[in-house]
Structures are given as C-alpha cells and as structure tokens.
Design an enzyme around this catalytic site. Structure first.
Site, short mmCIF file in Angstrom:
data_model
loop_
_atom_site.label_atom_id
_atom_site.label_comp_id
_atom_site.label_asym_id
_atom_site.label_seq_id
_atom_site.Cartn_x
_atom_site.Cartn_y
_atom_site.Cartn_z
N LYS A 211 28.59 -51.78 40.78
CA LYS A 211 26.82 -51.83 39.69
C LYS A 211 27.45 -52.99 39.01
O LYS A 211 28.61 -52.90 38.40
CB LYS A 211 27.15 -50.49 39.24
CG LYS A 211 25.77 -50.05 38.95
CD LYS A 211 24.82 -49.68 40.27
CE LYS A 211 23.25 -49.31 39.85
NZ LYS A 211 22.63 -48.53 40.78
N ASP B 234 17.83 -52.52 40.02
CA ASP B 234 17.62 -51.05 39.20
C ASP B 234 16.63 -50.79 37.91
O ASP B 234 15.97 -52.28 38.30
CB ASP B 234 19.67 -50.86 38.65
CG ASP B 234 19.92 -49.61 39.02
OD1 ASP B 234 19.56 -48.84 39.85
OD2 ASP B 234 19.70 -49.01 37.42
#
Ligand code: NDP
Ligand code: 2IT
Length: 453
Positions: free
Chosen positions: A130, A170
């Site tokens: 991430k 995201d």
C-alpha cells in the site's frame, strides 16, 4: 535450527505494540487477525517455529520519501509519500495508493497488512502493499494534482514494476491520478508496462475495474444472504461514503432490487427516504467525479432528502443491511448498538477496517452476518489482478466475461471464509475468522516453502 519458544497471544500483541509505537491503526489490524491465527496454529507448531505471523506483521520494506511540488500561486509545497511493501510470498506486491491528509505510516502499514490477506483470499497471485501521501486533493486544480502525481512518481518509479509492485487507486486516487502517475512512469522509464492498475481503457485498463469493489461488496452480501436463504431484493440498505466504492455498491443494491437510503462524505450524510434511484446515483457520481462537489448539495437537488451535517454518520437510520464504504473506524460501538437495535441483519465492509474492534465484537456476539473488508471489498483488487493478466497477454477481455469472473471470485472468497469460519454443528459462519485463517494459510504455506528468508 533452534526451535524458539512458542509465544502466547498477549505477549505477541505486547511485542507488536512495543515495536510500533504511535501506530494505533497498524496495531489494531494485527490484533484483529492475531487471535484467530493463534487459535488456528495452536496445534500446528511449524507456523510458530518459523515465526510466520511475526514475519507477516513486519513489512518487508517501508519506503518513505519527500514529495515537493509547486502550487498555482508559485508556492513550494512539501508532502510525505510512502510505499509499504508488506509481503510478496505469493506474488508481486499489490495494493492501492491513498491521497488524504490523514495518511501516516501507521495507516499505510495497516492497509498493506490487510491487503496481504485480502489478496491471498482472491486466489490470484498477488502479494500485499500500500502507498500514499498526506496530500489533500480537495480544492486543488487539475494542474496542481498533475504536478503532485508527477513528483510522487519521480521517486516512486524506482521501487515499483509490473513484476515487482503494482499500485492502484484508493481514497483520493481515481482515474485522473492514475493517468498522471502512469504518464510519468512511462516517460521516466520509456517502458509501457502494466505497472499500475485502474488505468484508462485507452491505455491498458480493464473493463469493470471501476465498478468492481462496490459490486463485489454487494455480491459478497448476496452470498451471505443466500446462505441464510434470503436475498438483496426488498432489503433496505444504509451506505456510508459517496466515492468509488459507495456509489457502485449503491448501484448494485438497486440493480438487485434493494433500496438505498443513505450516502455520506466527511461532512455528513444524506437520508433520502424515497431511495437513491440509478439516476440519482449517477447524479452523485457526476457531483463527486466531475464537479468535485459535496454530498450536502444532493438535498438542494432532491427536495425530499435531508442532509445531516457536522460529520454525522448514517448508522442511526433503520435498515436491513449496512455497507460502510468510506474509511477506517467509521463505525464504532455506539453505532453498532443502533444498527442492532434497529434490526440490521448484515454488514458488508466496502471500506478497509471501517468497523472498530469493539463494534466488531458486538456484531459477532449478536451473530449477524458480518463480512470484513479483506473479504467483502476484495473485488477491486481481484479485477486489478485480471487487469495485470490482460496487460501481460496484451489483450482485453469482454465485459460479460469479466462480470462473471468477478462474481465467481466473490463466491470463491465466500466459500473459503465458510470453510475456515464455519462452526461445527451449526450453519453459522464467522466470516472474520474464516477470512483471517484462509488468507493466512496460503501466505504462510508459501513462506514455509521458502525457508528463512
Ligand atoms: P474515494 O476517494 O472515491 O471516496 C472516499 C469516500 O469516503 C468519500 O465520500 C469521502 O468523503 C469519504 N471519506 C474519506 N475519508 C473520510 C473520513 N476520514 N471521514 C469520513 N468520510 C471519509 O475512495 P474509495 O471509494 O475508493 O475508498 C473508500 C474505502 O474503500 C477506503 O477505505 C478504501 O481503502 C476502500 N477500498 C477501495 C477500493 C477501490 O478499489 N477504490 C478497493 C478496496 C477497498 P470526502 O469526499 O468528504 O473525503
Ligand atoms: O484496498 C484495496 O484493495 C484497493 N484500494 C485496491 C487495490 C488494487 O490494487 O486494486
């Protein structure tokens, strides 16, 4: 090789807290997983001896870097960017990039840890990662966002690659940002590869990637309801968020005959007692994606709807099913109590870790259907995995085929959760436990095969 002493759960958690000071989100995510894993490995000493959970809870690598950019007034601005590469035991690191002022190393470590389990659950060969930056895209011009994305990629490019680490979107990162980042990667490396997913359809993107997370979250809900011989038709749904995941979850609920009563953003929520139709949902998409507006504007357009401000959340509106699709820890104990008191039967998490530990326990105790994000929102990364396959083969699959693959993958995840989360002698499924164990087992077995590396 010396066999290390088996550490017990409280000592393990204490160690995680000690080694990660000031990182509450990361500790929370590890804590949520650890209890189930300790129970699962109690009679499997290999996982203890090889310290598998300890190793998964220590990212392979955390890269942190400065991102300088110039705003439209000529001011030099300095942000911090990160890429957390948590684990690549079963495939290249894979996971989104988040742009939000609340982004910290702790938030990205929790997301990369969760992503490791989620990606394993999809059945596709993807490790967990991430990234993100504490950049606030709100109120910025297109050119400011472009300069920021280019500056971030000028550093990030050296840490990623189609077979190394493949970022995607995201919170705060959608088609526009992916386009700017992909353009800069291609320019710096002079290579056209599938290094990012969520790309535009013109340059290697996959059909249904945009819809996949929200649709997948509703397919997961559908599978859970089917297990108790019910379906989505006729159900009243309360949804938080109004971004990519929330609007597509809302769309799928309506397509399956349910009613969507709420959407929200960080300023508050809209209650539309008439329900959000597909036309109204399209209006919200246009508002958020093109006009970059606020959800409060909905109440000015649709007069029966009411806006509740000051950051109010929608969990007090009576519903059959709840879909938290905004952000972490947005559903707490008091909210869980309201949902349960109003007869909510199922929660399917579109966001990552939206339900905090206390609220999770309340749902588990009440025995309602509760799908954790790592299972319910895996449709997005799953279609990202399919985008990677299409890029490698230099082909584009048809929409119908992808729709079917997404449904099959979500059913597969449901069944994997049922296999490890079922309770003997009952038809109750603990989806949190099932997702944790099924995700862990695949990664852990690959790590065992590699020895100590
Ligand atoms: P978007 O940026 O498209 O939308 C985010 C939405 O959540 C906005 O409505 C935003 O409101 C709201 N929100 C964000 N932060 C907060 C906050 N601190 N408090 C209240 N509301 C907030 O993001 P996505 O829809 O892509 O992501 C939503 C969630 O889903 C995240 O948890 C993400 O990690 C998860 N997810 C996303 C996937 C994807 O494919 N995009 C895949 C799997 C999970 P506002 O506009 O006011 O900020
Ligand atoms: O949290 C997530 O799964 C995502 N933001 C999507 C990641 C991806 O690589 O598509």
């Amino acid at each position: 090789m010396a066999v290390s002493d088996h550490v017990d759960l409280p000592k393990f958690i204490e160690g995680v807290k000690r080694r990660n000071p000031g990182q509450p989100e990361f500790v929370q995510a590890v804590q949520e997983v650890a209890q189930d894993i300790f129970e699962f490995i109690a009679d499997k000493p290999k996982y203890h001896e090889y310290q598998i959970l300890r190793r998964i809870a220590e990212p392979d690598r955390v890269v942190s870097f400065r991102v300088c950019w110039e705003d439209d007034k000529g001011n030099i601005r300095v942000q911090r960017g990160w890429r957390v590469q948590n684990n690549n035991a079963i495939g290249p690191y894979k996971g989104g990039i988040r742009f939000h002022p609340s982004v910290t190393e702790s938030v990205l470590k929790f997301l990369a840890f969760e992503q490791t389990f989620k990606n394993a659950l999809t059945g596709l060969p993807m490790g967990g990662g991430k990234g993100g930056a504490n950049f606030n895209p709100k109120g910025k011009s297109d050119h400011e966002v472009m300069r920021f994305c280019q500056s971030l990629m000028t550093e990030l490019y050296r840490h990623i690659g189609a077979d190394v680490d493949v970022p995607a979107g995201d919170i705060g990162v959608g088609a526009r940002e992916i386009g700017y980042m992909f353009g800069q990667y291609k320019r710096i490396t002079n290579e056209f590869t599938g290094v990012l997913t969520g790309k535009g359809l013109e340059f290697g993107g996959s059909l249904i990637r945009t819809e996949a997370t929200g649709y997948g979250c509703v397919y997961f809900l559908e599978n859970m309801l089917k297990h108790i011989k019910q379906d989505v038709a006729g159900k009243k749904a309360v949804i938080s968020g109004s971004g990519n995941v929330a609007t597509h979850a809302a769309e799928k609920i309506v397509q399956l005959g349910g009613t969507v009563l709420t959407l929200s953003d960080s300023e508050g929520f809209i209650h539309d007692p008439d329900g959000f139709t597909l036309e109204k949902i399209n209006w919200v998409k246009e508002l958020k994606n093109r006009r970059r507006g606020r959800i409060s504007e909905y109440a000015k357009e649709f007069k029966n709807a009411k806006f509740y401000g000051e950051g109010a959340r929608p969990w007090g509106i009576a519903c059959d099913v709840a879909l938290p699709c905004a952000t972490q820890n947005e559903l707490q104990a008091a909210d869980a109590k309201k949902l349960l008191a109003n007869g909510c039967k199922a929660v399917s998490e579109g966001a990552n870790m939206p339900t905090d530990l206390e609220a999770t326990h309340l749902f588990k105790e009440a025995g309602i259907l509760f799908a954790p994000g790592k299972a319910a929102n895996a449709g997005g990364v799953a279609v990202s995995g399919l985008e990677m396959s299409q890029n490698s083969a230099r082909i584009s699959w048809k929409e119908d085929d992808l729709q079917k693959l997404l449904q099959d993958i979500m059913r597969g995840i449901h069944d994997r959760c049922a296999e490890y989360g079922g309770k003997a002698g009952t038809d109750h499924i603990d989806y949190v436990r099932g997702a944790n164990i099924a995700g862990f087992k695949k990664v852990a077995d690959a790590m065992l095969a590699f020895g100590v590396v």
